[in-house]
Scaffold this motif. Structure first.
Motif, PDB file in Angstrom:
ATOM      1  N   VAL A 105       0.861  -1.180   0.000  1.00 29.03           N
ATOM      2  CA  VAL A 105       0.000   0.000   0.000  1.00 29.03           C
ATOM      3  C   VAL A 105       0.897   1.229   0.000  1.00 29.03           C
ATOM      4  CG1 VAL A 105      -1.748   1.307   1.300  1.00 29.03           C
ATOM      5  CG2 VAL A 105      -1.780  -1.196   1.340  1.00 29.03           C
ATOM      6  N   GLY A 106       0.558   2.212  -0.807  1.00 27.62           N
ATOM      7  CA  GLY A 106       1.234   3.500  -0.771  1.00 27.62           C
ATOM      8  C   GLY A 106       0.469   4.429   0.158  1.00 27.62           C
ATOM      9  N   MET A 107       1.189   5.246   0.912  1.00 25.97           N
ATOM     10  CA  MET A 107       0.554   6.214   1.804  1.00 25.97           C
ATOM     11  C   MET A 107       1.121   7.597   1.501  1.00 25.97           C
ATOM     12  SD  MET A 107       0.324   4.107   5.403  1.00 25.97           S
ATOM     13  CE  MET A 107       0.752   5.574   6.242  1.00 25.97           C
ATOM     14  N   ARG A 108       0.223   8.509   1.165  1.00 28.14           N
ATOM     15  CA  ARG A 108       0.624   9.884   0.873  1.00 28.14           C
ATOM     16  C   ARG A 108       0.923  10.608   2.178  1.00 28.14           C
ATOM     17  NH1 ARG A 108      -3.902  11.626  -1.449  1.00 28.14           N
ATOM     18  NH2 ARG A 108      -3.415  10.662  -3.432  1.00 28.14           N
ATOM     19  N   THR A 109       2.042  11.337   2.244  1.00 23.88           N
ATOM     20  CA  THR A 109       2.412  12.096   3.441  1.00 23.88           C
ATOM     21  C   THR A 109       2.758  13.530   3.055  1.00 23.88           C
ATOM     22  OG1 THR A 109       4.788  11.660   3.312  1.00 23.88           O
ATOM     23  CG2 THR A 109       3.439  10.015   4.447  1.00 23.88           C
ATOM     24  N   ASP A 110       2.730  14.415   4.039  1.00 23.22           N
ATOM     25  CA  ASP A 110       3.143  15.795   3.802  1.00 23.22           C
ATOM     26  C   ASP A 110       4.662  15.914   3.797  1.00 23.22           C
ATOM     27  OD1 ASP A 110       0.485  16.533   3.741  1.00 23.22           O
ATOM     28  OD2 ASP A 110       0.454  17.182   5.833  1.00 23.22           O
ATOM     29  N   LYS A 111       5.305  15.100   4.650  1.00 20.92           N
ATOM     30  CA  LYS A 111       6.758  15.163   4.772  1.00 20.92           C
ATOM     31  C   LYS A 111       7.238  13.934   5.522  1.00 20.92           C
ATOM     32  CE  LYS A 111      10.430  18.020   6.711  1.00 20.92           C
ATOM     33  NZ  LYS A 111      10.744  19.186   7.528  1.00 20.92           N
ATOM     34  N   VAL A 112       8.329  13.332   5.055  1.00 22.66           N
ATOM     35  CA  VAL A 112       8.963  12.236   5.780  1.00 22.66           C
ATOM     36  C   VAL A 112      10.077  12.853   6.610  1.00 22.66           C
ATOM     37  CG1 VAL A 112      10.341  10.135   5.549  1.00 22.66           C
ATOM     38  CG2 VAL A 112       8.368  10.494   4.062  1.00 22.66           C
ATOM     39  N   ASN A 113      10.156  12.480   7.887  1.00 28.79           N
ATOM     40  CA  ASN A 113      11.121  13.099   8.789  1.00 28.79           C
ATOM     41  C   ASN A 113      12.387  12.280   8.979  1.00 28.79           C
ATOM     42  OD1 ASN A 113       9.433  15.360   9.352  1.00 28.79           O
ATOM     43  ND2 ASN A 113       8.230  14.056  10.679  1.00 28.79           N
ATOM     44  N   GLU A 114      12.288  11.174   9.727  1.00 25.13           N
ATOM     45  CA  GLU A 114      13.488  10.429  10.095  1.00 25.13           C
ATOM     46  C   GLU A 114      13.151   9.012  10.519  1.00 25.13           C
ATOM     47  OE1 GLU A 114      15.274  11.888  13.730  1.00 25.13           O
ATOM     48  OE2 GLU A 114      13.319  12.160  14.665  1.00 25.13           O
TER      49      GLU A 114
END
Length: 169
Positions: A105-114
């Motif tokens: 499954v792909g998950m849309r995010t605003d920003k990947v952090n760490e």
């Protein structure tokens, strides 16, 4: 849920370990985390194909290495407003067990952090009162610094969405 049942659920979520390695990401100003072991890849945004009649939560699919996979928007599962993509937006591809089958499954995010390590001792079950989201959609909250990191319950989110979609047909 009783105190003993809550403690058992927390232990099970942590796989009876004291620490878990996670990937943190942002959605609408909130910090979420997924166990790093389920993350397959982090992608720049890809072209999406809308799926007519699909639930808004998984209204499109993407081509991931020659496979068509659903693209989920957790914002909608948590009742947040959908937002436009930014330069920091990414897709996290995860592999989850859905109804006994390993599913990408792909998950849309605003920003990947760490990628970081969270400790069980800093975690708490979600409060049963005063939450703006369904408590069963959250495995736990982990306090780090002055903020909480939300560990979503992907099984509950995807299962309830699948059941809802099945009931409509």
């Amino acid at each position: 849920m009783s105190t003993a049942a809550t403690a058992e659920k927390m232990d099970h979520h942590w796989n009876y370990a004291e620490e878990v390695e996670v990937l943190t990401f942002d959605l609408n100003g909130e910090t979420f985390a997924l166990e790093a072991v389920i993350v397959q890849e982090i992608l720049d945004l890809l072209p999406e194909t809308a799926v007519p009649g699909a639930q808004p939560f998984v209204a499109s699919v993407i081509n991931f290495r020659g496979k068509v996979i659903p693209l989920a928007d957790l914002r909608l599962a948590f009742g947040m407003e959908a937002s436009e993509a930014t330069i920091d937006s990414r897709i996290i591809v995860i592999e989850v067990d859905l109804q006994g089958e390993q599913t990408l499954v792909g998950m849309r995010t605003d920003k990947v952090n760490e990628v970081t390590t969270l400790t069980k001792s800093a975690s708490e079950p979600p409060p049963s009162v005063g939450m703006r989201w369904r408590a069963d959609y959250i495995n736990c909250l982990v306090k780090r610094g002055g903020e909480f990191i939300i560990l979503p319950n992907l099984q509950a989110i995807f299962s309830s969405r699948h059941e809802t979609a099945g009931a409509v047909n």
